[in-house]
Design a protein around this motif. Structure first.
Motif, PDB file in Angstrom:
ATOM      1  N   HIS A  11       0.854  -1.189   0.000  1.00  0.00           N
ATOM      2  CA  HIS A  11       0.000   0.000   0.000  1.00  0.00           C
ATOM      3  C   HIS A  11       0.889   1.238   0.000  1.00  0.00           C
ATOM      4  CE1 HIS A  11      -2.886   2.953   2.101  1.00  0.00           C
ATOM      5  NE2 HIS A  11      -3.156   2.905   0.824  1.00  0.00           N
ATOM      6  N   ASP A  12       0.701   2.079  -0.997  1.00  0.00           N
ATOM      7  CA  ASP A  12       1.469   3.314  -1.120  1.00  0.00           C
ATOM      8  C   ASP A  12       0.629   4.426  -0.473  1.00  0.00           C
ATOM      9  OD1 ASP A  12       3.338   5.165  -1.896  1.00  0.00           O
ATOM     10  OD2 ASP A  12       2.716   5.212  -4.002  1.00  0.00           O
ATOM     11  N   PHE A  13       1.157   5.048   0.575  1.00  0.00           N
ATOM     12  CA  PHE A  13       0.341   5.891   1.473  1.00  0.00           C
ATOM     13  C   PHE A  13       0.969   7.268   1.726  1.00  0.00           C
ATOM     14  CE2 PHE A  13      -1.633   5.716   6.041  1.00  0.00           C
ATOM     15  CZ  PHE A  13      -2.856   6.199   5.607  1.00  0.00           C
ATOM     16  N   PRO A  14       1.527   7.919   0.689  1.00  0.00           N
ATOM     17  CA  PRO A  14       2.226   9.177   0.971  1.00  0.00           C
ATOM     18  C   PRO A  14       1.306  10.346   1.321  1.00  0.00           C
ATOM     19  CG  PRO A  14       2.187   8.804  -1.380  1.00  0.00           C
ATOM     20  CD  PRO A  14       1.630   7.561  -0.738  1.00  0.00           C
ATOM     21  N   TYR A  15      -0.008  10.203   1.027  1.00  0.00           N
ATOM     22  CA  TYR A  15      -0.927  11.322   1.278  1.00  0.00           C
ATOM     23  C   TYR A  15      -1.716  11.146   2.569  1.00  0.00           C
ATOM     24  CZ  TYR A  15       0.439  12.397  -3.413  1.00  0.00           C
ATOM     25  OH  TYR A  15       1.207  12.688  -4.512  1.00  0.00           O
ATOM     26  N   SER A  16      -1.206  10.330   3.489  1.00  0.00           N
ATOM     27  CA  SER A  16      -1.946  10.059   4.730  1.00  0.00           C
ATOM     28  C   SER A  16      -2.284  11.332   5.501  1.00  0.00           C
ATOM     29  CB  SER A  16      -1.140   9.136   5.635  1.00  0.00           C
ATOM     30  OG  SER A  16       0.008   9.806   6.127  1.00  0.00           O
ATOM     31  N   GLU A  17      -1.431  12.340   5.404  1.00  0.00           N
ATOM     32  CA  GLU A  17      -1.642  13.553   6.218  1.00  0.00           C
ATOM     33  C   GLU A  17      -2.306  14.688   5.456  1.00  0.00           C
ATOM     34  OE1 GLU A  17      -0.936  12.915   9.541  1.00  0.00           O
ATOM     35  OE2 GLU A  17      -0.755  11.058   8.388  1.00  0.00           O
ATOM     36  N   PHE A  59       4.022   1.786   2.242  1.00  0.00           N
ATOM     37  CA  PHE A  59       5.070   2.748   1.904  1.00  0.00           C
ATOM     38  C   PHE A  59       4.592   4.131   2.307  1.00  0.00           C
ATOM     39  CE2 PHE A  59       6.113  -0.797  -0.731  1.00  0.00           C
ATOM     40  CZ  PHE A  59       7.489  -0.810  -0.711  1.00  0.00           C
ATOM     41  N   HIS A  60       5.522   4.896   2.819  1.00  0.00           N
ATOM     42  CA  HIS A  60       5.178   6.167   3.409  1.00  0.00           C
ATOM     43  C   HIS A  60       6.258   7.166   3.097  1.00  0.00           C
ATOM     44  CE1 HIS A  60       2.364   7.804   6.081  1.00  0.00           C
ATOM     45  NE2 HIS A  60       1.992   6.620   6.505  1.00  0.00           N
ATOM     46  N   SER A  61       5.933   8.422   3.271  1.00  0.00           N
ATOM     47  CA  SER A  61       6.891   9.426   2.874  1.00  0.00           C
ATOM     48  C   SER A  61       6.736  10.672   3.721  1.00  0.00           C
ATOM     49  CB  SER A  61       6.636   9.771   1.420  1.00  0.00           C
ATOM     50  OG  SER A  61       7.458  10.820   1.027  1.00  0.00           O
ATOM     51  N   LEU A  62       7.827  11.374   3.927  1.00  0.00           N
ATOM     52  CA  LEU A  62       7.720  12.682   4.575  1.00  0.00           C
ATOM     53  C   LEU A  62       7.541  13.778   3.528  1.00  0.00           C
ATOM     54  CD1 LEU A  62       9.304  10.788   6.689  1.00  0.00           C
ATOM     55  CD2 LEU A  62       9.596  12.951   7.881  1.00  0.00           C
ATOM     56  N   SER A  63       7.639  13.399   2.250  1.00  0.00           N
ATOM     57  CA  SER A  63       7.601  14.381   1.159  1.00  0.00           C
ATOM     58  C   SER A  63       6.366  15.254   1.192  1.00  0.00           C
ATOM     59  CB  SER A  63       7.640  13.661  -0.190  1.00  0.00           C
ATOM     60  OG  SER A  63       8.907  13.116  -0.415  1.00  0.00           O
ATOM     61  N   LYS A  64       5.191  14.635   1.199  1.00  0.00           N
ATOM     62  CA  LYS A  64       3.957  15.385   1.069  1.00  0.00           C
ATOM     63  C   LYS A  64       3.466  15.850   2.431  1.00  0.00           C
ATOM     64  CE  LYS A  64       4.345  13.757  -3.246  1.00  0.00           C
ATOM     65  NZ  LYS A  64       4.338  12.361  -3.477  1.00  0.00           N
ATOM     66  N   SER A  65       3.725  15.067   3.499  1.00  0.00           N
ATOM     67  CA  SER A  65       3.248  15.439   4.833  1.00  0.00           C
ATOM     68  C   SER A  65       3.952  16.684   5.353  1.00  0.00           C
ATOM     69  CB  SER A  65       3.498  14.328   5.845  1.00  0.00           C
ATOM     70  OG  SER A  65       3.105  13.085   5.350  1.00  0.00           O
ATOM     71  N   TYR A  66       5.255  16.789   5.096  1.00  0.00           N
ATOM     72  CA  TYR A  66       6.052  17.865   5.704  1.00  0.00           C
ATOM     73  C   TYR A  66       6.784  18.699   4.655  1.00  0.00           C
ATOM     74  CZ  TYR A  66       5.117  15.117   9.892  1.00  0.00           C
ATOM     75  OH  TYR A  66       4.496  14.427  10.889  1.00  0.00           O
ATOM     76  N   ASN A  67       6.322  18.671   3.412  1.00  0.00           N
ATOM     77  CA  ASN A  67       6.955  19.450   2.336  1.00  0.00           C
ATOM     78  C   ASN A  67       8.449  19.175   2.271  1.00  0.00           C
ATOM     79  OD1 ASN A  67       4.423  20.506   2.092  1.00  0.00           O
ATOM     80  ND2 ASN A  67       4.899  22.437   3.066  1.00  0.00           N
ATOM     81  N   MET A  68       8.788  17.903   2.197  1.00  0.00           N
ATOM     82  CA  MET A  68      10.195  17.505   2.214  1.00  0.00           C
ATOM     83  C   MET A  68      10.593  16.724   0.962  1.00  0.00           C
ATOM     84  SD  MET A  68      10.716  16.605   6.268  1.00  0.00           S
ATOM     85  CE  MET A  68      12.429  16.108   6.110  1.00  0.00           C
ATOM     86  N   THR A  69       9.932  17.001  -0.162  1.00  0.00           N
ATOM     87  CA  THR A  69      10.248  16.228  -1.382  1.00  0.00           C
ATOM     88  C   THR A  69      11.731  16.318  -1.745  1.00  0.00           C
ATOM     89  OG1 THR A  69       9.488  18.110  -2.681  1.00  0.00           O
ATOM     90  CG2 THR A  69       7.954  16.294  -2.467  1.00  0.00           C
ATOM     91  N   MET A 104       9.600   5.838   4.264  1.00  0.00           N
ATOM     92  CA  MET A 104       9.753   4.599   5.025  1.00  0.00           C
ATOM     93  C   MET A 104       8.781   3.548   4.531  1.00  0.00           C
ATOM     94  SD  MET A 104       8.080   7.137   6.932  1.00  0.00           S
ATOM     95  CE  MET A 104       6.743   7.414   8.117  1.00  0.00           C
ATOM     96  N   VAL A 105       9.102   2.296   4.881  1.00  0.00           N
ATOM     97  CA  VAL A 105       8.168   1.210   4.645  1.00  0.00           C
ATOM     98  C   VAL A 105       7.976   0.521   5.987  1.00  0.00           C
ATOM     99  CG1 VAL A 105       9.998  -0.421   3.907  1.00  0.00           C
ATOM    100  CG2 VAL A 105       7.625  -0.802   3.195  1.00  0.00           C
ATOM    101  N   VAL A 106       6.748   0.127   6.271  1.00  0.00           N
ATOM    102  CA  VAL A 106       6.461  -0.552   7.539  1.00  0.00           C
ATOM    103  C   VAL A 106       5.558  -1.749   7.267  1.00  0.00           C
ATOM    104  CG1 VAL A 106       6.533   1.680   8.753  1.00  0.00           C
ATOM    105  CG2 VAL A 106       4.313   0.663   8.172  1.00  0.00           C
ATOM    106  N   GLY A 107       5.597  -2.719   8.192  1.00  0.00           N
ATOM    107  CA  GLY A 107       4.671  -3.843   8.098  1.00  0.00           C
ATOM    108  C   GLY A 107       5.397  -5.164   8.115  1.00  0.00           C
ATOM    109  N   ASN A 108       4.967  -6.069   7.248  1.00  0.00           N
ATOM    110  CA  ASN A 108       5.444  -7.449   7.263  1.00  0.00           C
ATOM    111  C   ASN A 108       6.966  -7.567   7.399  1.00  0.00           C
ATOM    112  OD1 ASN A 108       6.383  -9.985   5.441  1.00  0.00           O
ATOM    113  ND2 ASN A 108       4.555 -10.431   6.647  1.00  0.00           N
ATOM    114  N   ALA A 109       7.401  -8.257   8.451  1.00  0.00           N
ATOM    115  CA  ALA A 109       8.830  -8.307   8.768  1.00  0.00           C
ATOM    116  C   ALA A 109       9.636  -8.992   7.665  1.00  0.00           C
ATOM    117  CB  ALA A 109       9.038  -9.014  10.110  1.00  0.00           C
ATOM    118  N   GLY A 110       9.071 -10.003   7.027  1.00  0.00           N
ATOM    119  CA  GLY A 110       9.781 -10.691   5.946  1.00  0.00           C
ATOM    120  C   GLY A 110       9.990  -9.777   4.748  1.00  0.00           C
TER     121      GLY A 110
END
Ligand SMILES: *Cc1c(COP(=O)(O)O)cnc(C)c1O
Length: 394
Positions: free
Chosen positions: A203-209, A233-243, A249-255
């Motif tokens: 799941h690509d989730f850069p617009y969560s914020e 998948f996550h990003s600080l790009s869009k949440s904090y204007n840091m493109t 980052m990626v989080v979730g399944n350890a494998g």
């Protein structure tokens, strides 16, 4: 020199072509107002920059970083997930910082796709999901996102033949380019479906914020069993204007996190540490900037949707994300319409077909345009209505 077949087959990245066209017009002295690119125009908040500058002075941060990321950053990401979504993650095994989400999205194909394998990819979509699949030797299977289904894929329409070869399933909400959002029941269905066929979910989730009118986005990780089968998948790009700083980052399944960490440790040498500290500051510092930015985007969204409707483009008002997805008027396809706007009023938008075949009939406008340009662009768009009757082809 002969380039590899994989490079030979590669078309220029979608935005490169658009940027070139705009540059050609500008070189001729034309002023182009661009709604075409999704890149926050507001600077990185000052407290984040202060931390970045301070850390840049520290010689400890001048040396190779660990490719797995600073433990403090992994912990900050886990704590942020806990407070933001009520999800607890193990910072050592379920979190991996990335050089921007795009980097991880591009590389995970090489962890799960062998030649002959398939990835289920939304259409329209951010182009990296299908391109990375092809670079890894796999084949994308395009899941059409249709307006009547709220731009969610119809998983039940995918045949067994495809499912047997599918290794990855890509989803992205709040969605780029359609502006659609997904709720928990959709993610629960995705997890159930992917578990049944043993397909890894990304799941690509850069617009969560980036959300409006008080709307709260939902994380895949909130779905039951999500971490058994997927990552986000996550990003600080869009949440904090840091493109420009390149951190995600990626989080979730350890494998899955481990597979990507193994690949990356052989390809890159991590994220500059000063930038990792800036990310810690962003995630753990004051969060007022998010509401402030969203208020700006929301006002732009309202102005844009109003003007588009007045010139005869059908739009759904997005609850989240940085884009307005508008249907082009009768008589045009998305490329015609885009060319027409650019030539007649000097306004650039992105043709929907650039995101995939099912994007035909739409254009995307980004909310990341400074207010002065936005006002000018919208007044040109209103004016376009008057020239329209003369130029309509059919
Ligand atoms: C902007 C965007 C990204 C890229 O994020 P970075 O962290 O800047 O690499 C990924 N996916 C989608 C859908 C985006 O719109």
């Amino acid at each position: 020199m002969k380039v590899s077949q994989r490079i030979e087959k590669l078309k220029p990245y979608l935005f490169v072509e658009i940027t070139q066209k705009i540059a050609e017009k500008q070189a001729k002295g034309e002023e182009i107002i661009s709604f075409a690119i999704g890149d926050p125009d507001i600077p990185t908040p000052p407290h984040i920059l202060d931390r970045l500058c301070r850390e840049a002075q520290d010689p400890a941060n001048h040396r190779y970083p660990e490719s797995a990321g600073l433990p403090e950053l992994c912990q900050a990401i886990a704590r942020w997930y806990q407070s933001r979504f009520g999800v607890s993650l193990d910072p050592e095994t379920e979190v991996l910082p990335l050089i921007g989400a795009k980097e991880g999205i591009g590389h995970i194909a090489f962890c799960y796709i062998d030649p002959g394998d398939t990835a289920l990819v939304p259409d329209p979509a951010y182009p990296v999901y299908s391109i990375s699949t092809m670079l890894a030797g796999g084949t994308p299977y395009y899941m059409a996102l249709r307006e009547q289904n709220g731009f969610l894929p119809d998983l039940s329409s995918i045949r067994d033949y495809t499912l047997q070869r599918a290794r990855l399933l890509w989803i992205n909400y709040p969605n780029n380019p359609t502006g659609a959002v997904a709720e928990l029941d959709f993610f629960n269905r995705v997890v159930e479906f992917a578990s049944r066929y043993d397909i890894a979910v990304c799941h690509d989730f850069p617009y969560s914020e980036v959300a409006f009118d008080g709307y709260q986005t939902v994380s895949l990780m909130q779905a039951d069993g999500a971490r058994d089968i997927g990552v986000e998948f996550h990003s600080l790009s869009k949440s904090y204007n840091m493109t420009g700083w390149r951190i995600g980052m990626v989080v979730g399944n350890a494998g899955m996190v481990d597979a990507l960490r193994r690949l990356k440790s052989n390809l890159d040498s991590g994220i500059p540490q000063a930038i990792q500290y800036a990310a810690i500051e962003a995630l753990t510092g004051p969060q007022d900037c998010i509401a402030e930015h969203n208020a700006i985007y929301q006002r732009r969204r309202d102005l844009i949707t109003e003007v588009l409707a007045s010139v005869g483009l059908e739009v759904t008002i997005p609850k989240a994300g940085l884009y307005v997805w508008a249907r082009v008027p009768e008589g045009y396809d998305s490329v015609d319409f885009t060319a027409n706007l650019l030539d007649q009023v000097g306004v650039a938008v992105t043709p929907g077909v650039g995101y995939g075949r099912s994007g035909e009939g739409y254009v995307r406008l980004s909310l990341t345009i400074p207010d002065a340009a936005l006002v000018k662009g919208l007044s040109r768009l209103s004016g376009w209505r008057n020239t329209r009757r003369l130029t309509l082809k059919k």
